[in-house]
Design an enzyme around this catalytic site. Structure first.
Site, PDB file in Angstrom:
ATOM      1  N   TYR A  29       0.838  -1.204   0.000  1.00 36.03           N
ATOM      2  CA  TYR A  29       0.000   0.000   0.000  1.00 36.03           C
ATOM      3  C   TYR A  29       0.878   1.261   0.000  1.00 36.03           C
ATOM      4  CZ  TYR A  29      -3.637  -3.303   1.546  1.00 36.03           C
ATOM      5  OH  TYR A  29      -4.491  -4.366   1.671  1.00 36.03           O
ATOM      6  N   TRP A  59      -8.989  -2.440 -10.812  1.00 37.01           N
ATOM      7  CA  TRP A  59      -8.915  -3.724 -10.097  1.00 37.01           C
ATOM      8  C   TRP A  59     -10.282  -4.230  -9.605  1.00 37.01           C
ATOM      9  CZ3 TRP A  59     -10.113  -3.393  -4.760  1.00 37.01           C
ATOM     10  CH2 TRP A  59     -10.100  -2.099  -4.223  1.00 37.01           C
ATOM     11  N   ASN A  67     -12.038   9.882   4.377  1.00 37.83           N
ATOM     12  CA  ASN A  67     -12.885  11.052   4.591  1.00 37.83           C
ATOM     13  C   ASN A  67     -13.297  11.084   6.073  1.00 37.83           C
ATOM     14  OD1 ASN A  67     -15.863  11.848   4.983  1.00 37.83           O
ATOM     15  ND2 ASN A  67     -15.298  12.907   3.102  1.00 37.83           N
ATOM     16  N   ASN A  82     -18.578   5.182   9.842  1.00 37.30           N
ATOM     17  CA  ASN A  82     -18.369   3.729   9.806  1.00 37.30           C
ATOM     18  C   ASN A  82     -18.106   3.134  11.185  1.00 37.30           C
ATOM     19  OD1 ASN A  82     -18.703   3.951   7.074  1.00 37.30           O
ATOM     20  ND2 ASN A  82     -16.519   3.889   6.581  1.00 37.30           N
TER      21      ASN A  82
HETATM   22  P1  A2P Z   1     -13.792   7.494   0.867  1.00 35.07           P
HETATM   23  O1  A2P Z   1     -12.390   7.054   1.201  1.00 35.07           O
HETATM   24  O2  A2P Z   1     -13.831   8.724   0.044  1.00 35.07           O
HETATM   25  O3  A2P Z   1     -14.698   7.560   2.079  1.00 35.07           O
HETATM   26  P2  A2P Z   1     -14.375  -0.706   0.967  1.00 35.07           P
HETATM   27  O4  A2P Z   1     -14.115  -0.477   2.420  1.00 35.07           O
HETATM   28  O5  A2P Z   1     -15.453  -1.687   0.703  1.00 35.07           O
HETATM   29  O6  A2P Z   1     -13.113  -0.997   0.219  1.00 35.07           O
HETATM   30  O7  A2P Z   1     -14.960   0.666   0.360  1.00 35.07           O
HETATM   31  C1  A2P Z   1     -14.162   1.795   0.278  1.00 35.07           C
HETATM   32  C2  A2P Z   1     -14.838   2.837  -0.558  1.00 35.07           C
HETATM   33  O8  A2P Z   1     -16.067   3.238   0.044  1.00 35.07           O
HETATM   34  C3  A2P Z   1     -14.007   4.068  -0.709  1.00 35.07           C
HETATM   35  O9  A2P Z   1     -14.200   4.555  -2.027  1.00 35.07           O
HETATM   36  C4  A2P Z   1     -14.589   5.030   0.308  1.00 35.07           C
HETATM   37  O10 A2P Z   1     -14.426   6.354  -0.118  1.00 35.07           O
HETATM   38  C5  A2P Z   1     -16.054   4.644   0.301  1.00 35.07           C
HETATM   39  N1  A2P Z   1     -16.703   4.805   1.605  1.00 35.07           N
HETATM   40  C6  A2P Z   1     -16.178   4.592   2.820  1.00 35.07           C
HETATM   41  N2  A2P Z   1     -17.093   4.773   3.781  1.00 35.07           N
HETATM   42  C7  A2P Z   1     -18.229   5.131   3.180  1.00 35.07           C
HETATM   43  C8  A2P Z   1     -19.541   5.461   3.633  1.00 35.07           C
HETATM   44  N3  A2P Z   1     -19.838   5.465   4.930  1.00 35.07           N
HETATM   45  N4  A2P Z   1     -20.474   5.788   2.701  1.00 35.07           N
HETATM   46  C9  A2P Z   1     -20.175   5.804   1.385  1.00 35.07           C
HETATM   47  N5  A2P Z   1     -18.967   5.482   0.896  1.00 35.07           N
HETATM   48  C10 A2P Z   1     -18.005   5.150   1.774  1.00 35.07           C
END
Ligand code: A2P
Length: 282
Positions: A27, A199, A245, A252
């Site tokens: 990463y 990916w 973000n 979350n």
């Molecule tokens: P961001 O980093 O802008 O929040 P996963 O965990 O399944 O890999 O998903 C990651 C993606 O989901 C990232 O693009 C992230 O964007 C976005 N994401 C993370 N938390 C949320 C949320 N609560 N609602 C919508 N999108 C989210």
């Protein structure tokens, strides 16, 4: 990730209450993760033992003699003495060397023949040396897990198997197998990934737009993301949502103040499409 954004996000996450951090050498931001952890320790916000850091052994480092030096490199980058969990990132090996994706003149990945059981023995030695508190695997199917579990002279079982897992890919059979063997499933892409076409199989619909997840969320004043995460933890799957973000990092984490009913759990389970977002075509 843009320089510094990982550092900031990890610090916000720790302040929010997150303690499990899922990282990897590939990463390319382990230095920022390590810095965030060290800064939070220096602030007195946490102690090292409060954090659960998972690092990963990349495909080019499967030969047993490379395992410990690779982990030591990660520890040096993190500036930590140990990782809490070290896992084999994928069950297939690539040609060792500087290239993360070694390719031949036709652009085909160059694989490398190694014995996963020998790699595992080197992982066991890392645990014995105190460099990793626990060891596990990732992206292993049942057959690959059985190969390790049935290895003559096995010293430590994998404690966990990190695989794609969310309402559209619920992994019922692997989950049951792992339950029987006391192997924790850590679900990656619990929100359905970032839908990065390089990916991700984006022909599968976006998870967070799902009407069932959104309707259930409405009832609890929660988002589809929170319902998806709650579903996973409620069925015993560890989740590692990714967000850079601040607002979504906090969102979350707000999943411990509501409970999905059995009927809702069944409704969400029924969303399973058995299609992966992360196909790992290599
Ligand atoms: P961001 O980093 O802008 O929040 P996963 O965990 O399944 O890999 O998903 C990651 C993606 O989901 C990232 O693009 C992230 O964007 C976005 N994401 C993370 N938390 C949320 C949320 N609560 N609602 C919508 N999108 C989210």
């Amino acid at each position: 990730t843009p320089k510094g954004s990982c550092l900031e996000s990890v610090k916000i996450a720790i302040d929010t209450g997150y303690r499990h951090i899922d990282g990897a050498f590939v990463y390319y931001n382990e230095h920022e993760v390590g810095q965030a952890i060290r800064e939070k320790i220096a602030e007195g916000k946490i102690k090292r033992e409060d954090i659960f850091y998972c690092g990963k052994l990349w495909n080019t480092c499967h030969p047993p003699e490379l395992v410990r030096p690779t982990l030591e490199k990660t520890l040096k980058i993190l500036q930590l003495d140990y990782v809490d969990l070290y896992i084999i990132e994928l069950p297939m090996a690539f040609k060792p060397g500087d290239a993360i994706y070694p390719k031949d003149e036709n652009g085909k990945i160059i694989y490398h023949e190694t014995d996963l059981c020998a790699t595992w023995e080197a992982m066991e030695a890392c645990k014995d040396a105190g460099l990793a508190k626990s060891i596990g695997v990732s992206n292993f199917n049942r057959r690959q897990l059985e190969m390790i579990l049935n290895k003559p002279g096995l010293k430590y079982k994998p404690v966990s198997n990190q695989v794609e897992c969310h309402p559209y890919f619920t992994q019922p059979k692997l989950l049951e197998f792992c339950r029987q063997h006391n192997i924790v499933i850590v679900g990656y892409s619990p929100l359905g990934t970032s839908r990065d076409e390089t990916w991700v199989n984006v022909s599968s619909p976006p998870l967070l737009k799902d009407p069932v997840l959104n309707a259930i969320g409405k009832k609890y004043n929660k988002t589809a993301a929170q319902v998806a995460l709650r579903f996973s933890i409620q069925r015993g799957v560890v989740v590692i949502p990714k967000s850079f973000n601040p607002q979504r990092i906090r969102e979350n984490f707000q999943i411990f103040d509501f409970f999905l009913t059995e009927k809702e759990m069944k409704e969400i389970e029924a969303l399973n499409k058995n299609i992966r977002y992360v196909e790992l075509l290599m």
